[in-house]
Design an enzyme around this catalytic site. Structure first.
Site, mmCIF file in Angstrom:
data_model
loop_
_atom_site.group_PDB
_atom_site.id
_atom_site.type_symbol
_atom_site.label_atom_id
_atom_site.label_comp_id
_atom_site.label_asym_id
_atom_site.label_seq_id
_atom_site.Cartn_x
_atom_site.Cartn_y
_atom_site.Cartn_z
ATOM 1 N N CYS A 76 0.864 -1.177 0.000
ATOM 2 C CA CYS A 76 0.000 0.000 0.000
ATOM 3 C C CYS A 76 0.899 1.225 0.000
ATOM 4 C CB CYS A 76 -0.900 -0.014 1.232
ATOM 5 S SG CYS A 76 -1.867 1.496 1.489
ATOM 6 N N CYS A 190 -0.862 3.755 -6.338
ATOM 7 C CA CYS A 190 -1.757 3.049 -5.427
ATOM 8 C C CYS A 190 -1.888 1.642 -5.984
ATOM 9 C CB CYS A 190 -3.124 3.723 -5.355
ATOM 10 S SG CYS A 190 -4.355 2.793 -4.395
#
Length: 269
Positions: A76, A190
């Site tokens: 992440c 992302c």
């Protein structure tokens, strides 16, 4: 040497880390993996740095104590740019983070103008500023927060059809900036966003290339575990499991999304 059954723990706020898991599977097909989706706190991108740091450190501390992983991968960008150093300080296990692929994007671009799509929390981090200064000096890096893409990826992976306007808005957010029409390379900062590559490609047009960090992360994981023994499931077997926080009512649809990635069960935290 670690126990041959010791897993790799791959952590994300939702399904985005599956893009990293897919690359890890290619390089380490015998690795046992625990995938963790912190959907109770999804999305991370609209939270403060203090909230994210506290949550990530707390969850990974509990998970490391319970499952004794040989390595943790924070799949992440938002969590990594904020909490990676803190996690490494408190856990006695190798931790691999995820950072925006600005360096390879700077090497790829022909126009010298690079777009970066991420969450609001990621694009404002000083860590991204440092990557830009170190690897993209002389280039123009245009940033845009596209939080809608996180929800779109979650929807798509569970079988839904996101609104095409979401992708048009993401493209326009970069194109509308000065020199935005010169963008030829876009960094997907992302891990959710590569799940939307066909939709983003259609929105940006054929002259734009996309890059993310999944392959580089998997190479780092493979490097740090080279020479270690594995007795994980054979390729194609759904013997690994995921841990999902939050409401379990959506887990049947989520499990169907996980199964192509070698995840056969979902457990609560």
């Amino acid at each position: 040497m670690p126990d041959p059954s010791a897993p790799i723990l791959i952590f994300d706020s939702g399904v985005g880390g599956l893009t990293v898991l897919a690359e890890v599977r290619k390089m380490l097909p015998r690795a046992r993996v625990i995938y963790v989706a912190d959907r109770a706190a999804l999305p991370y991108g609209d939270k403060s740095e203090a909230e994210i740091a506290a949550r990530v450190c707390g969850l990974l501390g509990r998970l490391a104590e319970r499952y004794h992983p040989r390595l943790i991968c924070i799949a992440c960008n938002t969590a990594s740019t904020i909490a990676l150093g803190m996690v490494r300080d408190v856990l006695e296990v190798p931790v691999v983070g995820t950072v925006p692929a600005i360096k390879p994007a700077a090497e790829m671009t022909q126009s010298g103008v690079i777009g970066l799509l991420g969450t609001a929390a990621t694009i404002r981090q000083a860590y991204v500023d440092r990557l830009e200064a170190e690897f993209a000096a002389g280039k123009l890096l245009l940033r845009h927060a596209a939080p809608e893409l996180v929800g779109a990826a979650e929807m798509k992976l569970r079988g839904g059809s996101p609104d095409p306007a979401i992708f048009a808005r993401a493209a326009q957010g970069l194109r509308s900036q000065p020199r935005g029409d010169e963008i030829d390379t876009v960094v997907l900062a992302c891990t959710h966003f590569p799940l939307l590559l066909p939709e983003l490609s259609a929105a940006f047009g054929p002259k734009v290339r996309f890059i993310d960090g999944a392959q580089g992360i998997a190479r780092r994981v493979a490097y740090l575990t080279q020479g270690q023994p594995w007795n994980g499931p054979a390729a194609g077997q759904d013997q690994d499991f995921a841990i999902v926080t939050g409401d379990a009512t959506d887990n049947p649809a989520l499990l169907r999304a996980f199964q192509p990635f070698g995840i056969g069960r979902i457990l609560p935290l």
